[in-house]
Write an enzyme that holds these catalytic residues in place. Structure first.
Site, PDB file in Angstrom:
ATOM      1  N   THR A  13       0.768  -1.110   0.036  1.00  0.00           N
ATOM      2  CA  THR A  13      -0.020  -0.085   0.015  1.00  0.00           C
ATOM      3  C   THR A  13       0.921   1.345   0.119  1.00  0.00           C
ATOM      4  O   THR A  13       0.613   2.266  -0.769  1.00  0.00           O
ATOM      5  CB  THR A  13      -1.144   0.178   1.272  1.00  0.00           C
ATOM      6  OG1 THR A  13      -1.659  -1.231   1.104  1.00  0.00           O
ATOM      7  CG2 THR A  13      -1.910   1.305   1.298  1.00  0.00           C
ATOM      8  N   GLU A  14       2.002   1.346   0.937  1.00  0.00           N
ATOM      9  CA  GLU A  14       2.865   2.430   0.739  1.00  0.00           C
ATOM     10  C   GLU A  14       3.662   2.634  -0.345  1.00  0.00           C
ATOM     11  O   GLU A  14       3.715   3.716  -0.980  1.00  0.00           O
ATOM     12  CB  GLU A  14       3.541   2.355   2.145  1.00  0.00           C
ATOM     13  CG  GLU A  14       3.024   2.413   3.399  1.00  0.00           C
ATOM     14  CD  GLU A  14       2.672   3.909   3.556  1.00  0.00           C
ATOM     15  OE1 GLU A  14       3.100   4.724   2.937  1.00  0.00           O
ATOM     16  OE2 GLU A  14       1.468   3.955   4.265  1.00  0.00           O
ATOM     17  N   SER A  15       4.274   1.544  -1.140  1.00  0.00           N
ATOM     18  CA  SER A  15       5.075   1.843  -1.979  1.00  0.00           C
ATOM     19  C   SER A  15       5.201   0.897  -3.295  1.00  0.00           C
ATOM     20  O   SER A  15       5.685   0.884  -4.157  1.00  0.00           O
ATOM     21  CB  SER A  15       6.487   1.568  -1.495  1.00  0.00           C
ATOM     22  OG  SER A  15       6.672   0.349  -1.084  1.00  0.00           O
TER      23      SER A  15
END
Length: 144
Positions: A11-13
């Site tokens: 989700t972040e990267s």
């Protein structure tokens, strides 16, 4: 657990170790240099994938302790931790106070603090982790 960690990193990267956000968050776990500094991590280390994950885990551990001290039981803590990872613990703590003012239980996320929180970030991570977990369990069953 590994499934939640993988869901968070995706989700972040999107698993890109060289990702840098518009806000300046770095690496797989998209930590801000100021967050890294606050937990004793040199921000230059955030560019190394292994160090980035270690820093992210250290921050998650900090958030876990933060919510433990606030009286959130272990079985209810994950959405508080994940939402804090995204919005910051002070913002989520403020939302627990708002939930309380509305007559909601500030120590429960579902149908309580979640009603005040404007993002579904934590729920999204937990749902993705559940998919990863189910996929892994299906592979294990198929191999045996």
């Amino acid at each position: 657990d590994e499934y939640t960690l993988n869901a968070l990193i995706f989700t972040e990267s999107r698993f890109k170790n060289n990702a840098i956000s518009r806000a300046g968050a770095i690496g797989l776990m998209q930590l801000l240099p100021s967050t890294a500094k606050s937990i004793g991590i040199d921000s230059i280390k955030l560019f190394d994938s292994t160090q980035n994950i270690k820093a992210g885990l250290k921050y998650l551990t900090y958030l876990d302790k933060y919510w433990e001290v606030k009286g959130i039981s272990i079985e209810n803590r994950t959405p508080f931790i994940l939402s804090s990872y995204n919005s910051g613990p002070a913002a989520i703590f403020k939302e627990t106070k708002e939930a309380y003012k509305l007559g909601l239980n500030p120590k429960l996320w579902d149908n309580n603090v979640a009603k005040v929180h404007k993002s579904n970030y934590g729920e999204k991570i937990m749902k993705l982790a559940s998919i990863y977990r189910g996929y892994s369990e299906s592979i294990d069953k198929a191999q045996h």
